[in-house]
Scaffold this active site. Structure first.
Site, short mmCIF file in Angstrom:
data_model
loop_
_atom_site.label_atom_id
_atom_site.label_comp_id
_atom_site.label_asym_id
_atom_site.label_seq_id
_atom_site.Cartn_x
_atom_site.Cartn_y
_atom_site.Cartn_z
N SER A 17 38.89 54.83 12.96
CA SER A 17 39.59 55.34 11.78
C SER A 17 40.92 55.97 12.18
O SER A 17 41.95 55.73 11.55
CB SER A 17 38.69 56.38 11.08
OG SER A 17 39.44 57.10 10.14
N ARG A 42 43.90 64.05 10.16
CA ARG A 42 42.53 64.40 9.73
C ARG A 42 42.44 64.48 8.19
O ARG A 42 41.43 64.11 7.61
CB ARG A 42 42.14 65.73 10.37
CG ARG A 42 40.69 66.01 10.24
CD ARG A 42 40.14 66.81 11.40
NE ARG A 42 38.75 67.10 11.13
CZ ARG A 42 37.86 67.41 12.05
NH1 ARG A 42 38.21 67.50 13.31
NH2 ARG A 42 36.61 67.65 11.73
N HIS A 45 42.26 60.98 7.09
CA HIS A 45 40.91 60.49 7.42
C HIS A 45 39.90 60.92 6.34
O HIS A 45 39.04 60.14 5.94
CB HIS A 45 40.49 61.04 8.79
CG HIS A 45 39.06 60.75 9.15
ND1 HIS A 45 38.66 59.54 9.67
CD2 HIS A 45 37.95 61.52 9.07
CE1 HIS A 45 37.35 59.57 9.89
NE2 HIS A 45 36.89 60.76 9.54
#
Lengths: 211, 211
Positions: A17, A42, A45
């Site tokens: 990812s 993040r 994500h």
């Protein structure tokens, strides 16, 4: 443990990812330092929404001030329990008072004088208990505005604010006010934001503070 | 109590937000029934992202089956604790086993045979405890795939699935598989999804089941 993954398969997914995200947002993060970049990656994500790389804005002192507080295991205060329950790897304490009986009483009392949400009253209560540390707002603009107000009056010792409330009513304005304050901060410009963004930012900082 | 608001100011914000959202997404929801429309509005409210009105797909039997189960206070199972902590107004029980010690053991045992995430092992564990009810997946595609697999083998009695895992690795595919199954379901097409979407959907259904 990388990004919450606790097994080899979980780790493989998280790593793959990250590679996809790095390619998607590379132009948006080229002026950021490594920890700021990690925060933005993040967030993307956790939402699968690359637009966040364009919406995030981080004050120059935010990362250093936050990492220092987290290294000292200073307290974290969240606006709602969804944010609290996403912060799972911190060695310090994470508080959320929105469901506290005392906050329900304070809300009733304060709302006789002026309109208030329970999320804002919970920040007021934290200030009264002597809270000191980092505040993470993933939902309620009213809680964010209360935190800024209490910092300015000297009633709340907040080191930095993750300010990513969400919504079409008040959220964007509250984040602009935070950005113009002298509180080290991260925001998402516009109405978008929310608990996964808040949690992603907090967890990135916590992980980086342990390095 | 409307959309989590517990004060007059909270209620004013929620109401104004709904008006804005209705105008933004009216063309996307014109073929939906009132409860389906409420779910979509609430998802957009929780994300401030009108694109979700285009991404949500609801199977024809999803609302009726889910409302019936919720009226009976059947159990809800979530993949992660962030989802569980957002479902605050349910009279039945909400379970999440991802941090359970037994799930850690099962994960170790199963991962000797095949790659597995702890989120998937937690669904396996729920099946072994005889879980029956609604499953809400806001994060892990691996948990969603495990739930579909166990339903198909007859090991898991799931009435409906809120299947909105997020991410660039596996999430979109897992949702397509759910959509093609005979399990009543709601999904978000593509990589986007996440805990606020899962919670918004669950809370809309819970609120509507009380009417």
């Amino acid at each position: 443990m990388f990004m919450g993954a606790s097994t080899n398969q979980g780790m493989d997914i998280a790593t793959k990812s990250r590679e996809i995200i790095r390619e998607l947002i590379k132009d948006d993060v080229k002026n950021l330092n490594p920890i700021e970049t990690d925060i933005v990656e993040r967030i993307v994500h956790s939402t699968a929404d690359p637009e966040y790389a364009k919406l995030v804005s981080i004050s120059p002192n935010f990362v250093n001030v936050s990492i220092k507080a987290l290294k000292n295991n200073e307290d974290i205060l969240t606006d709602i329990n969804m944010v609290k329950s996403g912060i799972t790897q911190y060695d310090g304490d994470v508080y959320c008072y929105i469901k506290d009986e005392k906050v329900k009483e304070i809300t009733k009392k304060l709302s006789q004088k002026e309109p208030i949400t329970r999320a804002a009253a919970a920040i007021q209560y934290a200030a009264e208990t002597g809270f000191e540390g980092i505040i993470v707002i993933g939902n309620a603009p009213t809680a964010l505005l209360k935190a800024i107000e209490l910092k300015e009056t000297g009633e709340l010792n907040v080191k930095s604010i993750i300010g990513v409330p969400v919504g079409f009513v008040g959220a964007a304005d509250s984040k602009k006010i935070l950005q113009k304050s002298d509180i080290p901060n991260i925001i998402t410009n516009g109405p978008k934001g929310g608990t996964p963004i808040a949690v992603a930012c907090a967890n990135s900082l916590i992980q980086n503070s342990k390095k």
